[in-house]
Write an enzyme that holds these catalytic residues in place. Structure first.
Site, short mmCIF file in Angstrom:
data_model
loop_
_atom_site.label_atom_id
_atom_site.label_comp_id
_atom_site.label_asym_id
_atom_site.label_seq_id
_atom_site.Cartn_x
_atom_site.Cartn_y
_atom_site.Cartn_z
N ASN A 65 0.86 -1.19 0.00
CA ASN A 65 0.00 0.00 0.00
C ASN A 65 0.89 1.24 0.00
O ASN A 65 1.42 1.64 1.03
CB ASN A 65 -0.89 -0.03 1.26
CG ASN A 65 -1.78 1.20 1.34
OD1 ASN A 65 -1.90 1.97 0.37
ND2 ASN A 65 -2.42 1.39 2.48
N TRP A 66 1.05 1.82 -1.18
CA TRP A 66 1.96 2.96 -1.31
C TRP A 66 1.38 4.25 -0.72
O TRP A 66 2.07 5.25 -0.63
CB TRP A 66 2.29 3.22 -2.79
CG TRP A 66 3.11 2.15 -3.44
CD1 TRP A 66 3.59 0.99 -2.88
CD2 TRP A 66 3.58 2.16 -4.79
NE1 TRP A 66 4.31 0.28 -3.79
CE2 TRP A 66 4.32 0.97 -4.98
CE3 TRP A 66 3.45 3.05 -5.86
CZ2 TRP A 66 4.92 0.66 -6.19
CZ3 TRP A 66 4.04 2.74 -7.08
CH2 TRP A 66 4.77 1.55 -7.23
N LYS A 67 0.11 4.21 -0.36
CA LYS A 67 -0.55 5.41 0.18
C LYS A 67 -0.23 6.60 -0.74
O LYS A 67 -0.25 6.45 -1.96
CB LYS A 67 -0.13 5.65 1.63
CG LYS A 67 -0.31 4.39 2.49
CD LYS A 67 -0.19 4.68 3.96
CE LYS A 67 -0.37 3.37 4.74
NZ LYS A 67 -0.54 3.55 6.16
N HIS A 94 -9.84 1.36 4.21
CA HIS A 94 -8.60 1.61 4.96
C HIS A 94 -8.89 2.62 6.07
O HIS A 94 -9.69 3.54 5.87
CB HIS A 94 -7.50 2.12 4.02
CG HIS A 94 -6.17 2.14 4.70
ND1 HIS A 94 -5.79 3.14 5.56
CD2 HIS A 94 -5.16 1.24 4.70
CE1 HIS A 94 -4.59 2.86 6.04
NE2 HIS A 94 -4.19 1.71 5.54
N GLU A 137 -7.36 5.07 7.07
CA GLU A 137 -7.11 6.47 6.70
C GLU A 137 -8.26 7.04 5.89
O GLU A 137 -8.46 8.25 5.83
CB GLU A 137 -5.76 6.57 5.96
CG GLU A 137 -4.60 6.43 6.95
CD GLU A 137 -3.34 5.81 6.38
OE1 GLU A 137 -3.18 5.79 5.15
OE2 GLU A 137 -2.51 5.34 7.18
N GLU A 189 -6.23 -4.83 10.20
CA GLU A 189 -5.28 -3.74 10.45
C GLU A 189 -5.68 -2.96 11.70
O GLU A 189 -6.44 -1.98 11.60
CB GLU A 189 -5.30 -2.76 9.26
CG GLU A 189 -4.78 -3.33 7.98
CD GLU A 189 -4.10 -2.25 7.16
OE1 GLU A 189 -2.91 -2.42 6.86
OE2 GLU A 189 -4.73 -1.23 6.85
N GLY A 219 1.60 2.49 10.89
CA GLY A 219 2.51 3.62 10.68
C GLY A 219 3.58 3.76 11.76
O GLY A 219 4.15 4.83 11.94
N SER A 245 2.56 -1.77 10.60
CA SER A 245 3.99 -1.80 10.95
C SER A 245 4.67 -3.13 10.65
O SER A 245 5.46 -3.63 11.46
CB SER A 245 4.18 -1.41 12.41
OG SER A 245 3.73 -0.10 12.61
N GLY A 253 2.62 -0.94 4.44
CA GLY A 253 2.57 0.48 4.11
C GLY A 253 3.97 1.04 3.90
O GLY A 253 4.60 0.81 2.85
P1 PGA Z 1 2.21 0.66 7.76
O1 PGA Z 1 0.80 0.83 7.03
O2 PGA Z 1 2.84 -0.60 7.26
O3 PGA Z 1 2.96 1.88 7.42
O4 PGA Z 1 1.89 0.55 9.25
C1 PGA Z 1 -0.03 -0.26 6.84
C2 PGA Z 1 -1.33 0.24 6.28
O5 PGA Z 1 -1.83 1.27 6.73
O6 PGA Z 1 -1.89 -0.38 5.35
#
Ligand code: PGA
Length: 247
Positions: free
Chosen positions: A6-8, A91, A93, A161, A167, A209, A230
């Site tokens: 997930n490149w966000k 997600h 976010e 998640e 994060g 993470s 992420g």
């Molecule tokens: P992260 O993000 O690996 O940076 O914790 C995972 C995600 O939000 O999909």
């Protein structure tokens, strides 16, 4: 395993996106894992029909509508036309911006109608002593599962998640034992919505993470079918180290 990157909104140029895709192609060519890359939608257009065998592409979101008067939205059919195979839905976010379970259910329907496989993100905000987080998780799953047909339910991918673990760094991720418990709990809910033989095979992946420091243990003892990665997926060195731990 299924490794979803997930490149966000981390990848800020076409050049960086291309370099990451080249790196992932190299990893996929010598790996038994399936890689699913989820760039920002404009970057999906850089790789039309690029999804092959164990390297596929995902969108990070999709419109709840099929098209028409929906300014700023990306309909599922357009993604499918680019060769995109998956879409990340719900997600945290996006939920933080007001996306509800009901909207996520509509998006899942749109995804399936266009031939995309949803990767449904669920997870609690905090772990409270009264275990209210279990109900939070159940509600997120049930609203979407109830909206799907039996055939669709059998294809959905669940990404567990926990928001408190997203994060950060490897030491803040969930423990393998706790993850295993949550996977069992999710399978129990799934089994209430589909035949047990299907529920036991549905793919459940973990995100929050995941780095090279925790991936191996989580894969070994967490009971998951893969990971949603992420920040560690947008740094080729970190991503390669993580994948190495899984081989
Ligand atoms: P992260 O993000 O690996 O940076 O914790 C995972 C995600 O939000 O999909």
């Amino acid at each position: 395993m299924l490794i979803v990157a997930n490149w966000k909104a981390y990848v800020d140029s076409a050049a960086r996106a291309k370099a990451l895709v080249t790196n992932a192609k190299r990893l996929a060519a010598r790996s038994r894992h399936t890689f699913v890359l989820a760039p920002s939608s404009p970057h999906l257009g850089l790789f039309p029909k690029a999804g092959k065998r164990n390297l596929q592409f995902a969108a990070q979101d999709v419109s709840e509508k099929s098209g028409g008067a929906a300014t700023g939205e990306v309909p599922a059919s357009l993604l499918r036309e680019l060769g995109v195979g998956y879409v990340i839905l719900g997600h945290s976010e996006r939920r933080a911006l007001g996306e509800t379970d009901a909207v996520i259910a509509l998006k899942a329907k749109q995804a399936f109608a266009a031939g995309l496989i949803p990767i449904l993100c669920v997870g609690e905000r905090v772990r409270d002593a009264d275990a209210r987080y279990l109900k939070e998780l159940r509600d997120e799953l049930v609203v979407v599962l109830d909206a799907l047909s039996p055939k669709e339910r059998a294809k959905v991918i669940i990404a567990y998640e926990p928001i408190w673990a997203i994060g950060k760094s490897a030491r803040d991720a969930i423990t393998p034992a706790d993850l295993k418990e949550m996977v069992l709990y999710i399978r129990k809910i799934l089994a209430q919505h589909m035949p047990v033989r299907i529920a036991s095979k549905l793919r459940i992946i973990y995100g929050g993470s995941v780095e090279s420091g925790d991936a191996r243990e989580l894969a070994k003892d967490g009971g998951v079918d893969g990971f949603l990665v992420g920040h560690a997926s947008v740094d080729a060195k970190m991503f390669n180290a993580l994948v190495k731990e899984l081989s």
